[in-house]
Design a protein around this motif. Structure first.
Motif, PDB file in Angstrom:
ATOM      1  N   THR A 279     -20.707 -87.045 -43.753  1.00 43.92           N
ATOM      2  CA  THR A 279     -20.112 -86.096 -42.834  1.00 43.92           C
ATOM      3  C   THR A 279     -21.070 -86.089 -41.570  1.00 43.92           C
ATOM      4  N   ARG A 316      -9.754 -86.875 -46.763  1.00 46.02           N
ATOM      5  CA  ARG A 316     -10.680 -87.922 -46.316  1.00 46.02           C
ATOM      6  C   ARG A 316     -10.224 -89.198 -46.526  1.00 46.02           C
ATOM      7  N   GLU A 324     -17.656 -90.142 -39.171  1.00 44.52           N
ATOM      8  CA  GLU A 324     -17.854 -89.980 -40.779  1.00 44.52           C
ATOM      9  C   GLU A 324     -17.159 -91.067 -41.413  1.00 44.52           C
TER      10      GLU A 324
END
Ligand SMILES: Nc1ncnc2c1ncn2[C@@H]1O[C@H](COP(=O)(O)OP(=O)(O)OP(=O)(O)O)[C@@H](O)[C@H]1O
Length: 708
Positions: A279, A316, A324
């Protein structure tokens, strides 16, 4: 104070001199107060000073308006320069520390007759707090003579710069992330911290916390829990790993362990590969919360363990913020798979996948993904994933990546207004159906239309472009989420089956809770951050209750003289989030079930219901967002997608339908029964197996002794 350790001591002389208010004496850290007194007496030419011991120094704390609030006499051997180093440097405190020359008073005038003090106690107190020179750091913040934010941070900084990353606050351990390797976790340290109480004898260490929990469990026969808390990137996962390392080492008592310890340690890398990602704050951020409970037998040997996971960040899988990454395992697989595996699983390079190539970040500094892949395979083997299971699992990963490459286009239609879409690249769908062993037509149908039942009939409703994209992404997230649940389940099976029965589990356990740290991504906080920060708010509440409320109540009960310490109570904020029926989460659920509701109506609802709430705020600028005042700071959450993300927790019917029709048992298993139920059943089965084995053994024993 200069580098040589010398300084200037200013002593206010008051009535003893009509000329000077104060005198400045150059002194070193070793110069005693008696020597300074002697020097002043000489400078002032005091007549009755033939015996210098008729004067002494006092340390006086005053305030900004010159009032003296506290006075303490200095012993003749105390060193004023060293003491000055203990004074707060922060002017904002508006307090003034000074030395005064005083005529010596009889001892009884210094003691507070209302609270007679044991002289030994006083001596200990000063030895512990005041006689220590400032350049000494305190391994326990409770020892700081003057505890305020500044001294606390100064102490932590000084320790950190000297290479001490751990500091106690009583029985709590503060760990400062060094972002570099310190050789303090090797077997020498494991040994050093075995059977040692938390305390001043040896430097603070994470192993000492594990050791304390272990011995407390054995002594008090009570389950223990270690809660790890901190913001993202602060070192929680690393600390969890060190704790588990020590918790398992403690039970091995010099031998190589029974194997279950190895399984527990191998579970970490597997879960990290599938549940951690890079991240903006942390290259190895855990995107799920976990609770690992290590079970011990009565004799202190590890018996098994259970892992529970909370809330994997599924968004995600389909998109990541700038710089990221998606979950580590995708990159490991693409870098580390053999040529044969690449062919079999239809793998390509990272930049060919839409779910990986949008964030502009593929690699990680100093990480060899090929090596990580072989390490992952090794760990998977340790937790019982056979080569065949691993291959199936990687096939699902490949299918997830390929789903992101499925594109849509308007369908040829005679009707002008028909906005239905079809799949532009069916060859990709063909590969996915091969990997998941589902029929290509079923998969195509699920990607382009949904089925609804009305009046006993099945209606097929074609998707428009945004719906088709949402259905595709939902399928990818559902598949990965199910895969992750299945992995946790497998790990738990492995931890359970190593000691195949629960027969002798009479002991206790130590739990380690490692959840996401508090998060604030400024412009893009969403549903996930709300959930994460809510969990942290709960932890803070627990902490407040235990450290402040319960402790202070206990002190009062025991009649200890005590002034309650003020702390910011966060129950109001918790109530804003979780309260029923008007908390944010309840309102969100309502708006998810309410026909015609949108994220705008959700925000309106929040604003109307919580307008007056001191923990809630509408943002300054007009934007579709709301602000929650958390204990750790205000966080602005974007309202867009809140409803969709909340609904996404449920598995979309269409997706589950497709996967349930797979000819591969493994894929059916993924979306089959609730993993928790499966696991409970496994425990129950183990119990019955143990129960019957036990009965059988008893019967054989009685039989052997001629009893029936
Ligand atoms: N004790 C330590 N010694 C050396 N490096 C450390 C230590 N603790 C943390 N680190 C480094 O900091 C990085 C981030 O730590 P970690 O992943 O444990 O943070 P976290 O608090 O779990 O973050 P998140 O909430 O994002 O998961 C690690 O990858 C490691 O490089």
């Amino acid at each position: 104070m200069d580098n040589s350790g010398s300084g200037v001591v200013q002593v206010f002389v008051g009535e003893w001199s009509p000329e000077y208010e104060a005198l400045s004496i150059k002194a070193t850290k070793q110069t005693s107060s008696a020597e300074i007194v002697e020097c002043i007496i000489e400078r002032l030419g005091l007549v009755d000073a033939s015996v210098s011991n008729s004067y002494e120094l006092a340390e006086v704390v005053g305030n900004s308006v010159g009032q003296e609030c506290k006075e303490r006499r200095l012993g003749p051997t105390e060193c004023p320069v060293a003491l000055m180093l203990l004074w707060p440097k922060n002017d904002a405190q508006q307090e003034y520390y000074r030395f005064y020359l005083r005529k010596k008073q009889p001892d009884y005038l210094w003691s507070d007759s209302r609270f007679p003090m044991d002289p030994q106690l006083l001596k200990d107190y000063f030895n512990r707090f005041l006689y220590q020179p400032r350049d000494k750091e305190y391994p326990d913040l409770c020892q700081l003579p003057d505890l305020n934010e500044q001294t606390l941070l100064d102490n932590l900084r000084a320790r950190f710069l000297a290479g001490n990353i751990y500091t106690y606050v009583g029985s709590i351990l503060i760990a400062l992330n060094p972002f570099k390797f310190y050789p303090i976790y090797n077997p020498k340290y494991v040994k050093l911290y075995q059977n040692r109480r938390l305390g001043p004898d040896i430097p603070p260490h994470i192993f000492a916390i594990a050791d304390a929990a272990y011995h407390c469990m054995l002594k008090e026969k009570k389950n223990q829990c270690i809660v790890i808390s901190g913001e993202s990137g602060s070192g929680k996962t690393e600390s969890t790993n060190f704790l588990l390392h020590h918790l398992t080492a403690l039970s091995q008592k010099g031998s190589h362990g029974s194997g279950v310890e190895q399984t527990i340690l191998s579970a970490g890398p597997v879960l990290e590969a599938f549940g951690n990602a890079k991240t903006a704050h942390n290259n190895n951020s855990s995107r799920f919360g976990k609770f690992i409970q290590v079970n011990y037998k009565e004799n202190g040997m590890v018996h098994g363990a259970v892992v529970q996971k909370y809330l994997l960040e599924k968004s995600r899988i389909v998109s990541q913020g700038r710089n990221e990454r998606n979950y580590h395992v995708f990159y490991y697989l693409l870098a580390g798979a053999s040529e044969q595996e690449k062919q079999l699983l239809h793998l390509e390079s990272c930049d060919r996948y839409n779910y990986l190539n949008k964030s502009g970040c593929y690699g990680l500094e100093n990480i060899d993904e090929r090596h990580e892949f072989s390490r992952l395979k090794q760990s998977m083997e340790m937790v019982g994933f056979t080569a065949e299971k691993q291959r199936r699992l990687f096939a699902v990963l490949s299918a997830v990546l390929l789903l992101g490459n499925v594109e849509f286009q308007p369908r040829k239609s005679y009707h002008h207004h028909d906005e239905a879409v079809g799949v532009k690249n069916p060859e990709v769908v063909a590969l996915i159906s091969e990997l998941l062993r589902v029929k290509q037509e079923t998969l195509l149908a699920a990607l382009t239309a949904k089925r609804a039942r009305a009046s006993g009939e099945t209606l097929v409703i074609n998707y428009r472009l945004p719906e088709a994209i949402a259905a595709r992404d939902a399928m990818a997230k559902c598949l990965y989420g199910a895969l992750f649940d299945w992995i946790v389940l497998q790990v738990n099976h492995a931890l359970l089956s190593k000691k195949d029965t629960l027969r002798d589990h009479q002991g206790n356990s130590i739990g380690v809770l490692d959840i996401f740290g508090f998060e604030d991504f400024k412009t893009c906080n969403s549903f996930e951050q709300l959930c994460i920060n809510y969990a942290n708010e709960q932890l803070q509440h627990y902490f407040n209750q235990h450290v402040f409320q319960y402790e202070q109540r206990e002190y009062r009960k025991q009649g200890i003289r005590w002034t309650d310490i003020g702390y910011s109570d966060n129950s109001g904020c918790l109530n804003l989030i979780e309260g029923k029926p008007n908390g944010l989460l309840c309102l969100l659920d309502d708006q998810c079930n309410f026909p015609g509701a949108t994220n705008e109506t959700l925000l309106q609802k929040f604003n109307t219901v919580h307008k007056e709430n001191q923990f809630y705020e509408a943002p300054q600028r007009r934007e579709a967002a709301f602000v929650v005042r958390h204990y750790a700071g205000s966080v602005k959450y974007q309202a867009s997608n809140m409803r969709e993300k909340n609904l996404d927790l449920m598995r979309p019917d269409g997706v589950v339908g497709v996967l349930k029709n797979s000819s591969l048992a493994f894929v059916r298993e993924l979306v089959g029964a609730d993993p928790v139920a499966v696991f409970r059943w496994a425990i129950l089965r183990a119990f019955f197996r143990a129960h019957f084995a036990f009965q059988e053994a008893g019967r054989a024993h009685r039989h052997g002794r001629g009893m029936y």
